[in-house]
Design an enzyme around this catalytic site. Structure first.
Site, short mmCIF file in Angstrom:
data_model
loop_
_atom_site.label_atom_id
_atom_site.label_comp_id
_atom_site.label_asym_id
_atom_site.label_seq_id
_atom_site.Cartn_x
_atom_site.Cartn_y
_atom_site.Cartn_z
N MET A 15 -11.60 -5.14 5.62
CA MET A 15 -10.72 -4.30 6.42
C MET A 15 -10.49 -4.94 7.78
SD MET A 15 -9.96 -1.82 4.43
CE MET A 15 -9.07 -0.83 5.65
N SER A 23 0.84 -1.19 0.00
CA SER A 23 0.00 0.00 0.00
C SER A 23 0.87 1.24 0.00
CB SER A 23 -0.91 0.02 1.22
OG SER A 23 -1.52 1.29 1.36
N ASP A 67 -4.58 3.77 -1.96
CA ASP A 67 -5.62 4.18 -1.02
C ASP A 67 -6.06 5.61 -1.29
OD1 ASP A 67 -6.09 1.97 0.86
OD2 ASP A 67 -3.96 2.19 1.31
N ASP A 115 -6.92 -6.06 4.42
CA ASP A 115 -6.14 -4.83 4.51
C ASP A 115 -6.17 -4.32 5.93
OD1 ASP A 115 -4.98 -2.34 4.32
OD2 ASP A 115 -6.39 -1.55 2.84
N GLY A 116 -4.99 -4.19 6.53
CA GLY A 116 -4.89 -3.57 7.85
C GLY A 116 -4.08 -4.38 8.83
N GLY A 117 -2.90 -3.90 9.18
CA GLY A 117 -2.07 -4.58 10.17
C GLY A 117 -1.45 -5.88 9.71
N GLY A 137 -8.76 4.74 7.32
CA GLY A 137 -8.44 6.15 7.51
C GLY A 137 -6.97 6.43 7.74
N HIS A 148 -8.45 1.52 -3.95
CA HIS A 148 -9.41 1.39 -2.84
C HIS A 148 -9.98 2.77 -2.56
CE1 HIS A 148 -9.89 0.59 1.78
NE2 HIS A 148 -11.05 0.81 1.19
N MET A 198 -8.48 8.59 0.03
CA MET A 198 -9.27 9.06 1.17
C MET A 198 -9.68 10.51 0.94
SD MET A 198 -7.05 7.48 4.29
CE MET A 198 -6.39 5.81 4.21
N HIS A 251 -1.33 -1.29 -4.22
CA HIS A 251 -2.57 -0.88 -3.56
C HIS A 251 -2.57 0.64 -3.40
CE1 HIS A 251 -6.21 -1.89 -1.35
NE2 HIS A 251 -5.88 -0.97 -0.46
N MET A 287 -12.05 5.26 -0.58
CA MET A 287 -12.66 5.60 0.70
C MET A 287 -13.22 7.00 0.56
SD MET A 287 -9.76 3.90 3.16
CE MET A 287 -8.52 3.87 1.87
N GLY A 291 1.20 -2.21 4.16
CA GLY A 291 1.76 -0.88 3.98
C GLY A 291 3.03 -0.68 4.77
N SER A 292 2.87 -0.36 6.04
CA SER A 292 4.04 -0.06 6.88
C SER A 292 4.95 -1.27 7.04
CB SER A 292 3.59 0.44 8.25
OG SER A 292 2.70 -0.47 8.87
#
Length: 220
Positions: A137, A8, A35, A175-177, A142, A66, A37, A33, A68, A197-198
């Site tokens: 998610m 991401s 994102d 997606d997420g963590g 966010g 994606h 927002m 990916h 949002m 991502g991170s």
């Protein structure tokens, strides 16, 4: 099952986005990916179609967009023209979910529906057969860098059952963590596509991190 890793760019160095996209592609990513927002649907503001179009020449991989944003229909054709391969949206951001899915496909992209941790699976009751991708998610959308919400694991398993019962080639993305320590557990729950991502952009060696993720997946 074929597994896909989608870095991401939300966690990339925005001053060097083209270089970052080329770097993760060379490191073994399967998708990029993207994102989006809008500071309305989610409390953050990121990038739009102009940035997507600017990155497209640097991205030999499919762009997984994606959205949002609310309302969502207005911006879909712009992202399709900008080079998106997949466009996913949140049902809460659409006045008519079925119509939005059709709009994405009319513009030549694969269509995905995104469900937040507290969004009910009932949104899939009449839409799943029309989708190419379901994105679950595992954080509240966010912001990047959040911790994986483990309560989403049974939800992943339930969506996998629905997809298998339908018998269609529908990707199940999470997606997420996502990181090397939990990617195998998420895969065992039923996911086949992983947004990170991170975990990737925050590492010193993108290729080594993606390789470690694939090693975790290879034992399944």
């Amino acid at each position: 099952m074929a597994f896909r890793i989608a870095p991401s760019i939300l966690s990339a160095d925005f001053a060097r986005l083209g270089e970052e996209v080329r770097a993760v592609a060379a490191a073994g990513a399967d998708l990029i990916h993207f994102d989006v927002m809008d500071n309305h649907y989610v409390p953050n503001l990121t990038v739009g179609p102009l940035v997507c179009a600017a990155l497209k020449p640097h991205a030999k991989l499919p762009l997984d967009v994606h959205l949002m944003v609310r309302p969502v229909d207005r911006i879909i054709p712009d992202f399709a023209k900008a080079g998106a391969s997949i466009i996913s949206f949140h049902p809460e951001a659409s006045e008519h979910v079925d119509r939005t899915i059709g709009l994405i496909k009319e513009n030549g992209c694969k269509a995905g529906l995104v469900l937040n941790p507290a969004t009910p699976l009932s949104y899939l009751d009449h839409t799943l057969e029309k989708l190419d991708l379901v994105l679950l998610m595992s954080v509240n959308p966010g912001f990047g860098g959040q911790q994986f919400i483990r309560a989403v694991l049974p939800k992943i398993s339930e969506v996998r059952k629905r997809i298998d019962k339908l018998g269609k080639d529908i990707w199940l993305e999470v997606d997420g963590g996502i990181k090397t320590e939990n990617i195998a557990e998420v895969a065992r729950a039923g996911a086949d596509t992983f947004v990170a991502g991170s975990a990737i952009f925050g590492s010193k060696d993108y290729a080594a991190t993606i390789r470690q993720m694939r090693q975790q997946l290879s034992v399944l």
